[in-house]
Design an enzyme around this catalytic site. Structure first.
Site, mmCIF file in Angstrom:
data_model
loop_
_atom_site.group_PDB
_atom_site.id
_atom_site.type_symbol
_atom_site.label_atom_id
_atom_site.label_comp_id
_atom_site.label_asym_id
_atom_site.label_seq_id
_atom_site.Cartn_x
_atom_site.Cartn_y
_atom_site.Cartn_z
ATOM 1 N N SER A 42 -13.482 71.605 18.072
ATOM 2 C CA SER A 42 -12.343 71.384 18.955
ATOM 3 C C SER A 42 -11.144 70.981 18.117
ATOM 4 C CB SER A 42 -12.651 70.267 19.958
ATOM 5 O OG SER A 42 -13.021 69.110 19.239
ATOM 6 N N LYS A 92 3.689 73.961 24.112
ATOM 7 C CA LYS A 92 3.336 74.050 22.698
ATOM 8 C C LYS A 92 3.780 72.820 21.939
ATOM 9 C CE LYS A 92 7.237 76.357 20.440
ATOM 10 N NZ LYS A 92 7.615 77.392 19.491
ATOM 11 N N TYR A 100 -10.211 74.264 21.728
ATOM 12 C CA TYR A 100 -9.838 73.521 22.936
ATOM 13 C C TYR A 100 -9.415 72.107 22.550
ATOM 14 C CZ TYR A 100 -14.604 71.715 22.483
ATOM 15 O OH TYR A 100 -15.755 71.140 22.011
#
Length: 126
Positions: free
Chosen positions: A25, A9, A58
């Site tokens: 995205s 993360k 993504y």
């Protein structure tokens, strides 16, 4: 059995751009992608700390060292430039893999510079 675990993360990243008419995205500084153990085109979840929005998109790569965190396409409607977000990716691990499992946690300042990296989160005390 597989367990779904946090793989990596970027914590408290600052949104630098919101491009509605770009391919959907999230463009992320390539150096930060690598540091967090993410991959181009990998699915990520984004949690907007400022407004509570949570969404999935993504990774696409942005210029290394740029500090770019750009929400593109529909995701641009979920943020404002300057919002702080948590970007997380998850993986599935076998019981054997979990014996050596360690997530890659990258903590960022308001300019998307790395403050620290770790693989643990301190226990929350009441």
């Amino acid at each position: 059995m597989l367990s779904t675990m946090l793989k990596g993360k970027l914590h408290m990243a600052a949104v630098t751009q919101a491009e509605l008419w770009y391919d959907g995205s999230c463009a992320i500084d390539a150096d930060l992608v690598q540091l967090a153990g993410l991959r181009e085109f990998e699915q990520i979840d984004i949690y907007n700390v400022n407004n509570g929005e949570r969404f999935t998109t993504y990774v696409i790569l942005a210029e290394p060292g740029s500090g770019t965190i750009s929400m593109n396409g529909a995701a641009a409607r979920k943020v404002q430039v300057g919002d702080r977000v948590i970007i997380g990716a998850y993986g599935q691990y076998t019981e054997e893999q979990l014996k050596s499992y360690k997530p890659r946690l990258v903590y960022l300042d308001e300019h998307n510079k790395v403050e620290r990296t770790t693989n643990t989160i301190p226990m929350q005390l009441v």
